[in-house]
Design an enzyme around this catalytic site. Structure first.
Site, PDB file in Angstrom:
ATOM      1  N   ASP A  40       0.975  -1.306   0.207  1.00  0.00           N
ATOM      2  CA  ASP A  40      -0.044  -0.133   0.044  1.00  0.00           C
ATOM      3  C   ASP A  40       0.794   1.228   0.039  1.00  0.00           C
ATOM      4  O   ASP A  40       1.443   1.558   0.736  1.00  0.00           O
ATOM      5  CB  ASP A  40      -0.786  -0.188   1.386  1.00  0.00           C
ATOM      6  CG  ASP A  40      -1.875   0.996   1.235  1.00  0.00           C
ATOM      7  OD1 ASP A  40      -1.631   2.177   0.500  1.00  0.00           O
ATOM      8  OD2 ASP A  40      -3.023   0.809   1.870  1.00  0.00           O
ATOM      9  N   HIS A  41       0.979   1.737  -0.934  1.00  0.00           N
ATOM     10  CA  HIS A  41       1.973   2.959  -1.308  1.00  0.00           C
ATOM     11  C   HIS A  41       1.959   4.043  -0.221  1.00  0.00           C
ATOM     12  O   HIS A  41       2.733   4.874   0.030  1.00  0.00           O
ATOM     13  CB  HIS A  41       2.164   3.467  -2.631  1.00  0.00           C
ATOM     14  CG  HIS A  41       0.711   4.213  -3.179  1.00  0.00           C
ATOM     15  ND1 HIS A  41      -0.244   3.718  -3.715  1.00  0.00           N
ATOM     16  CD2 HIS A  41       0.743   5.445  -2.676  1.00  0.00           C
ATOM     17  CE1 HIS A  41      -1.119   4.834  -4.079  1.00  0.00           C
ATOM     18  NE2 HIS A  41      -0.700   5.665  -3.372  1.00  0.00           N
ATOM     19  N   HIS A  95      -6.114   2.701   2.072  1.00  0.00           N
ATOM     20  CA  HIS A  95      -5.275   3.810   2.578  1.00  0.00           C
ATOM     21  C   HIS A  95      -5.655   4.559   3.782  1.00  0.00           C
ATOM     22  O   HIS A  95      -4.999   4.682   4.790  1.00  0.00           O
ATOM     23  CB  HIS A  95      -5.336   5.054   1.340  1.00  0.00           C
ATOM     24  CG  HIS A  95      -4.781   4.427  -0.193  1.00  0.00           C
ATOM     25  ND1 HIS A  95      -3.737   3.385  -0.081  1.00  0.00           N
ATOM     26  CD2 HIS A  95      -5.006   4.932  -1.289  1.00  0.00           C
ATOM     27  CE1 HIS A  95      -3.361   3.244  -1.490  1.00  0.00           C
ATOM     28  NE2 HIS A  95      -4.459   4.167  -2.047  1.00  0.00           N
TER      29      HIS A  95
END
Length: 500
Positions: A174-175, A237
């Site tokens: 998950d960037h 996110h």
């Protein structure tokens, strides 16, 4: 760091060109890669090694030229049909040759930069060639989101992955978790004695998280219409940000301790029943508007989007965390496209003093101390509190004390993918999502998605592009004197200037 081969499935695709290879090359330029290191690109495109080096790396506009030629010699390519089991012996044989040539010791990291439908197929075919086995070496698997489409598909995906790779070999990327400022949420909380004693229901009125995007869906309309803001942003996110803000202190700063506390937090999210969704969730969709003399298309006018689409481009949620620390404290999340500016931040609203000593001062009566933790852009912290205005009487004014993350260092701050790829190479899973946490996040989101799907009476509100979403989202906020904080692009949003 141990010698290794970084294998990119989908190496001729957009993500590899824009993010993965630039990130690995930046690690190389920063002397963070092991000396015995190689990249093996795997995809359908019929490249030779030299053609791959030229097309995807040397001519890549996202990579600046400094040590390109040296690093290019570490790049290799193997064309296969990723859906054909009979092609995977080629991958194994090529890796064995690279081991001999580059001294990479049989250590492999597999990155699946491919459509989600291949997340179950590629690991299965790798396992058939014993490329999942880690005796005397390591084998790791990185997969991109989405981690499923709902609770059932997430469970099915985890079950499939864990048939072929152990959970400690699987890295769900998950960037957002690679952003320095998201990681700094933990440091802000747990490294400072002035915050942690106040971080509970006794002193905090509510917590608000906003992730605003200035752009629309662009060319991603076809994909986005099957996803929507709740799946695309909230389930992964923003719930990860909630976990960083609200989790209990871990015993240690290692991956196991931190990820276990996140799981506890997700389990403590109070479920929103389908019958309660209208009370706790607002969905919206941007409509056409004129901004600065330019017409902005509405969502249903975007390429790949149907004229009757009910997909949300905006969502606002109110929810509670049922544990000792947060009992009764409302949490608010909102995210949307085509909002006035791009900004992601956490706002902690502290309770007002129990006795209003300066009750004659209207501004003081309507004021809550706020701690704003800005994730992007203009990263930093902002603390708002009351001070006496010089002169006669007790006139109180809200003032700001700010810190900008850019003031901390002039050194290179790694991009999210740089940090996350480096951690996977080291075997550090701290910033990666664990399978059970992913399932718990879906468990919370699923009833909302089901209600929107099954109940046609739940409204989808239109909001003009360039505004802060549907006005009815303000009704979620408890209390007469508080409302959403609408962030500016700049952290210090004085009343006289705000850059949008």
């Amino acid at each position: 760091m141990d010698p290794q081969v970084f294998v990119i499935f989908g190496a001729s695709g957009d993500l590899a060109k824009r993010k993965l290879l630039p990130a690995i090359y930046e690690l190389y330029c920063s002397n963070l890669l092991p000396e015995s290191f190689a990249v093996l690109g795997v995809s359908r495109t019929d490249y030779s090694d030299d053609a791959f080096r030229q097309e995807v790396f040397t001519d890549n506009e996202f990579i600046e030229d400094s040590k390109k030629q040296d690093f290019a010699q570490k790049l290799f390519y193997e064309p296969i049909d990723t859906l054909e089991a009979k092609d995977y012996p080629k991958v194994r044989q090529r890796l064995e040759k690279i081991d001999e040539q580059m001294g990479t010791s049989g250590n492999y990291v597999f990155y699946l930069s491919v459509p989600p439908r291949l997340y179950t197929e590629i690991p299965k075919y790798l396992a058939q060639e014993d490329l999942n086995k880690k005796e005397g070496s390591f084998r790791r698997l990185i997969i991109e989101k989405p981690f499923g489409y709902d609770m059932e598909s997430a469970q099915s995906l985890n079950k499939s992955l864990q048939q072929h790779f152990d959970e400690d070999q699987i890295y769900r990327i998950d960037h957002y978790l690679g952003k320095e400022t998201v990681q700094n949420l933990l440091v802000t909380r747990f490294a400072n004695g002035i915050f942690e004693p106040l971080w509970n229901r006794n002193y905090i009125h509510h917590i608000e998280i906003t992730s605003a995007e200035k752009i629309g869906v662009g060319d991603r309309g076809g994909y986005y219409d099957s996803s929507g803001a709740l799946r695309d942003m909230v389930q992964n996110h923003l719930l990860q940000i909630v976990a960083h803000v609200a989790m209990e202190p871990p015993i240690n700063a290692d991956a196991g301790s931190i990820r276990s506390e996140k799981l506890k937090l997700f389990k403590a999210l109070r479920p929103i029943a389908e019958s309660e969704v209208e009370q706790y969730a607002i969905r919206g969709q941007y409509i056409g508007a004129d901004i600065g003399g330019k017409h902005i298309k509405g969502y249903r006018e975007e390429k790949g989007v149907g004229d009757d689409s009910m997909t949300e481009t905006y969502v606002a949620l109110k929810f509670f965390i049922d544990n000792w620390r947060w009992a009764g404290v409302p949490f608010y999340i909102r995210t949307g496209k085509h909002l006035p500016t791009k900004a992601t931040e956490v706002v902690v609203y502290f309770k007002s003093p129990p006795h209003h000593l300066f009750r004659s001062n209207e501004e003081m009566m309507n004021m809550n101390n706020q701690l704003i933790m800005r994730i992007q852009p203009d990263e930093g912290l902002l603390l708002q509190f009351g001070m006496k205005v010089p002169g006669a009487g007790f006139n109180v004014k809200n003032v700001e004390m700010d810190f900008h993350y850019s003031d901390l260092t002039d050194a290179h701050v790694p991009e999210a993918y740089e940090r996350l790829i480096l951690d996977a190479m080291k075997g550090d899973a701290t910033l990666y999502a664990r399978g059970d946490s992913v399932e718990e996040a879906w468990r919370f989101v699923d009833p909302i998605l089901n209600a929107w799907k099954n109940n046609p009476d739940i409204k989808l509100y239109g909001y003009p592009a360039g505004t802060w979403g549907p006005d009815v989202a303000d009704n979620l906020i408890e209390g007469d004197r508080v409302s959403w904080r609408n962030p500016c692009r700049n952290l210090t949003d004085s009343r006289n200037f705000c850059e949008l």
